[in-house]
Structure formats: structure tokens, C-alpha cells
Design a protein around this motif. Structure first.
Motif, PDB file in Angstrom:
ATOM      1  N   ASN A   1       0.954  -1.165  -0.157  1.00 35.73           N
ATOM      2  CA  ASN A   1       0.136   0.066   0.132  1.00 35.73           C
ATOM      3  C   ASN A   1       0.780   1.213  -0.009  1.00 35.73           C
ATOM      4  O   ASN A   1       0.636   2.151   0.734  1.00 35.73           O
ATOM      5  N   GLN A   2       1.664   1.285  -0.866  1.00 34.04           N
ATOM      6  CA  GLN A   2       2.740   2.792  -1.007  1.00 34.04           C
ATOM      7  C   GLN A   2       2.166   3.382  -2.149  1.00 34.04           C
ATOM      8  O   GLN A   2       1.371   2.822  -2.970  1.00 34.04           O
ATOM      9  N   ASN A   3       2.558   4.622  -2.022  1.00 31.94           N
ATOM     10  CA  ASN A   3       1.957   5.747  -2.918  1.00 31.94           C
ATOM     11  C   ASN A   3       3.250   6.567  -3.408  1.00 31.94           C
ATOM     12  O   ASN A   3       3.807   7.093  -2.245  1.00 31.94           O
ATOM     13  N   PHE A   4       3.507   6.809  -4.570  1.00 30.90           N
ATOM     14  CA  PHE A   4       4.644   7.679  -4.869  1.00 30.90           C
ATOM     15  C   PHE A   4       4.122   8.827  -6.040  1.00 30.90           C
ATOM     16  O   PHE A   4       3.408   8.433  -6.841  1.00 30.90           O
ATOM     17  N   SER A   5       4.510   9.835  -6.055  1.00 26.38           N
ATOM     18  CA  SER A   5       3.962  11.169  -7.040  1.00 26.38           C
ATOM     19  C   SER A   5       4.772  11.082  -8.182  1.00 26.38           C
ATOM     20  O   SER A   5       4.421  11.274  -9.310  1.00 26.38           O
ATOM     21  N   ASN A   6       6.189  10.206  -8.499  1.00 26.54           N
ATOM     22  CA  ASN A   6       6.795  10.027  -9.546  1.00 26.54           C
ATOM     23  C   ASN A   6       7.787   8.648  -9.578  1.00 26.54           C
ATOM     24  O   ASN A   6       8.039   8.151  -8.309  1.00 26.54           O
ATOM     25  N   LYS A   7       8.403   8.388 -10.481  1.00 29.10           N
ATOM     26  CA  LYS A   7       9.312   7.276 -10.475  1.00 29.10           C
ATOM     27  C   LYS A   7      10.564   7.534  -9.770  1.00 29.10           C
ATOM     28  O   LYS A   7      10.871   6.693  -9.063  1.00 29.10           O
ATOM     29  N   GLU A   8      10.920   8.799  -9.906  1.00 30.62           N
ATOM     30  CA  GLU A   8      12.210   8.990  -9.079  1.00 30.62           C
ATOM     31  C   GLU A   8      12.142   8.695  -7.482  1.00 30.62           C
ATOM     32  O   GLU A   8      12.919   8.198  -6.894  1.00 30.62           O
ATOM     33  N   GLU A   9      11.019   9.107  -7.116  1.00 30.86           N
ATOM     34  CA  GLU A   9      10.491   8.883  -5.797  1.00 30.86           C
ATOM     35  C   GLU A   9      10.349   7.578  -5.137  1.00 30.86           C
ATOM     36  O   GLU A   9      10.695   7.075  -4.397  1.00 30.86           O
ATOM     37  N   ALA A  10       9.805   6.781  -6.432  1.00 30.04           N
ATOM     38  CA  ALA A  10       9.589   5.066  -6.191  1.00 30.04           C
ATOM     39  C   ALA A  10      11.051   4.566  -5.999  1.00 30.04           C
ATOM     40  O   ALA A  10      11.231   3.636  -5.305  1.00 30.04           O
ATOM     41  N   ILE A  11      12.101   4.886  -6.991  1.00 31.21           N
ATOM     42  CA  ILE A  11      13.155   4.346  -6.953  1.00 31.21           C
ATOM     43  C   ILE A  11      13.997   4.683  -5.577  1.00 31.21           C
ATOM     44  O   ILE A  11      14.613   3.785  -5.255  1.00 31.21           O
ATOM     45  N   ASN A  12      13.925   6.026  -5.392  1.00 28.84           N
ATOM     46  CA  ASN A  12      14.739   6.495  -4.242  1.00 28.84           C
ATOM     47  C   ASN A  12      14.036   5.451  -2.846  1.00 28.84           C
ATOM     48  O   ASN A  12      14.878   5.191  -2.218  1.00 28.84           O
ATOM     49  N   TYR A  13      12.788   4.993  -2.826  1.00 21.76           N
ATOM     50  CA  TYR A  13      12.285   4.571  -1.736  1.00 21.76           C
ATOM     51  C   TYR A  13      12.930   3.011  -1.668  1.00 21.76           C
ATOM     52  O   TYR A  13      13.244   2.658  -0.681  1.00 21.76           O
ATOM     53  N   CYS A  14      12.892   2.500  -3.097  1.00 21.66           N
ATOM     54  CA  CYS A  14      13.372   1.114  -3.056  1.00 21.66           C
ATOM     55  C   CYS A  14      15.119   1.214  -2.664  1.00 21.66           C
ATOM     56  O   CYS A  14      15.185   0.208  -1.837  1.00 21.66           O
ATOM     57  N   GLY A  15      15.685   1.971  -3.142  1.00 23.84           N
ATOM     58  CA  GLY A  15      17.003   2.149  -2.668  1.00 23.84           C
ATOM     59  C   GLY A  15      17.206   2.417  -1.382  1.00 23.84           C
ATOM     60  O   GLY A  15      18.069   1.677  -0.681  1.00 23.84           O
ATOM     61  N   LYS A  16      16.499   3.350  -0.717  1.00 23.32           N
ATOM     62  CA  LYS A  16      16.668   3.435   0.864  1.00 23.32           C
ATOM     63  C   LYS A  16      16.488   2.111   1.718  1.00 23.32           C
ATOM     64  O   LYS A  16      17.087   1.947   2.432  1.00 23.32           O
ATOM     65  N   LEU A  17      15.303   1.440   1.147  1.00 25.52           N
ATOM     66  CA  LEU A  17      15.215   0.060   1.681  1.00 25.52           C
ATOM     67  C   LEU A  17      16.297  -0.619   1.874  1.00 25.52           C
ATOM     68  O   LEU A  17      16.689  -1.476   2.764  1.00 25.52           O
TER      69      LEU A  17
ATOM     70  N   GLY B   1      20.047  -8.664  -2.450  1.00 26.03           N
ATOM     71  CA  GLY B   1      18.678  -8.392  -1.754  1.00 26.03           C
ATOM     72  C   GLY B   1      17.718  -7.964  -2.656  1.00 26.03           C
ATOM     73  O   GLY B   1      17.971  -7.424  -3.835  1.00 26.03           O
ATOM     74  N   VAL B   2      16.336  -8.238  -2.260  1.00 26.49           N
ATOM     75  CA  VAL B   2      15.342  -7.743  -3.093  1.00 26.49           C
ATOM     76  C   VAL B   2      14.333  -6.976  -2.456  1.00 26.49           C
ATOM     77  O   VAL B   2      13.686  -7.493  -1.227  1.00 26.49           O
ATOM     78  N   VAL B   3      13.641  -5.930  -2.549  1.00 25.19           N
ATOM     79  CA  VAL B   3      12.728  -5.220  -2.122  1.00 25.19           C
ATOM     80  C   VAL B   3      11.442  -5.263  -3.026  1.00 25.19           C
ATOM     81  O   VAL B   3      11.710  -5.135  -4.071  1.00 25.19           O
ATOM     82  N   ILE B   4      10.383  -5.466  -2.393  1.00 26.15           N
ATOM     83  CA  ILE B   4       9.331  -5.878  -3.046  1.00 26.15           C
ATOM     84  C   ILE B   4       8.165  -4.799  -2.712  1.00 26.15           C
ATOM     85  O   ILE B   4       7.969  -4.758  -1.386  1.00 26.15           O
ATOM     86  N   VAL B   5       7.891  -3.903  -3.772  1.00 27.14           N
ATOM     87  CA  VAL B   5       6.856  -2.946  -3.030  1.00 27.14           C
ATOM     88  C   VAL B   5       5.640  -2.838  -3.955  1.00 27.14           C
ATOM     89  O   VAL B   5       5.616  -2.994  -5.142  1.00 27.14           O
ATOM     90  N   GLN B   6       4.513  -2.826  -3.249  1.00 31.77           N
ATOM     91  CA  GLN B   6       3.293  -2.747  -3.984  1.00 31.77           C
ATOM     92  C   GLN B   6       2.821  -1.288  -3.839  1.00 31.77           C
ATOM     93  O   GLN B   6       2.965  -0.848  -2.806  1.00 31.77           O
ATOM     94  N   VAL B   7       2.263  -1.008  -5.117  1.00 35.37           N
ATOM     95  CA  VAL B   7       1.779   0.505  -5.463  1.00 35.37           C
ATOM     96  C   VAL B   7       0.460   0.391  -5.994  1.00 35.37           C
ATOM     97  O   VAL B   7       0.354   0.664  -7.217  1.00 35.37           O
ATOM     98  N   PRO B   8      -0.544   0.286  -5.087  1.00 32.17           N
ATOM     99  CA  PRO B   8      -1.878   0.026  -5.643  1.00 32.17           C
ATOM    100  C   PRO B   8      -2.356   1.044  -6.551  1.00 32.17           C
ATOM    101  O   PRO B   8      -2.931   0.509  -7.716  1.00 32.17           O
TER     102      PRO B   8
END
Length: 143
Positions: free
Chosen positions: A11-27, A74-81
């Protein structure tokens, strides 16, 4: 492919792909899988060649030059409904599932292959996108 439940986020939400990639990277950074420099290599990889793979998935990962930043696979799995657009406004490429990966040596190729095979069946992507719990997502990747 070993999945760490603490690296699955729903149940994550991102305003753009850069934000989404940064989130995955931070994890990946927070989990001790990569050094922080790997995150910028993930953004650079997407600028050079989109990490959008089709079937509503994206696989953010770093450039080959960032291999030295990977501490362990490692693998991060992020669901973005609601999805995040990896395309353009004119040609949207919506991803509802993100798989942020980092691999020692060539292990990232194995990860991409396993994720791609599973997600080649769009029904599997729908199951992941509709999952209500971390455990539900994890069970799809248990061997």
C-alpha cells in the motif's frame, strides 16, 4: 530467491518514478544490502534504460559501475496499488509492483530472470497487487 519480509512493503504511493526508485534504494541501504551511492546508480540506470519491464512491474537496480556498492544480494518488493508512471504523460507505463534489486557479482541477473518469469503471467502480478498482507506476497516467492 530468498525474500526478506521486512523488505516487502504494501500500500505505498509515490508521486513519480524517482520517488519510487529512491524509496526502493533506501530500503536496500537501511537493510544493509548496499551503500548509499547505489541509490543514485539506480536513478542513473533508469535514465539510461527504463527499469519498467511491462506487465505493470518495474525492477529498479543500479548500473554495473555501482557493483562495488553492493554489500549483499537483496530484493525489495513494493506494492503500489494506484501505480506509479515509469513512462511519459503521452505514453504512460504504470507499475503497480516494484522489485528493487541489488546483487553480488552476477546474482542480479538471476533475480531479474526469476522475477520476470513469475511476472510474465499478468495474473501473478494482479495477485501481488491485490495482496492484503506482506505474508501473502512472500508466499508467492517461496521455493
Amino acid at each position: 530467491m530468498e525474500i526478506q519480509k521486512e523488505l516487502i512493503k504494501i500500500n505505498q504511493n509515490f508521486s513519480n518514478k524517482e520517488e519510487a526508485i529512491n524509496y526502493c534504494g533506501k530500503l536496500l541501504v537501511d537493510g544493509g544490502y548496499v551503500n548509499s551511492n547505489y541509490v543514485s546508480a539506480m536513478l542513473d540506470r533508469d535514465k539510461e534504460l527504463s527499469v519498467y519491464m511491462g506487465n505493470f512491474i518495474a525492477i529498479p537496480h543500479g548500473k554495473d559501475s555501482a557493483k562495488k556498492e553492493v554489500l549483499k544480494t537483496g530484493v525489495v518488493i513494493v506494492q503500489v496499488p494506484r501505480g506509479v508512471n515509469f513512462g511519459t504523460e503521452e505514453n504512460p507505463k504504470l507499475a503497480t509492483m516494484l522489485f528493487g534489486i541489488a546483487g553480488i557479482e552476477d546474482e542480479h541477473l538471476d533475480l531479474i530472470q526469476k522475477i520476470s518469469i513469475f511476472c510474465a503471467d499478468v495474473d501473478n502480478v494482479v495477485k501481488l497487487a491485490d495482496a492484503q498482507t506482506v505474508e501473502e506476497i512472500a508466499k508467492y516467492f517461496e521455493n
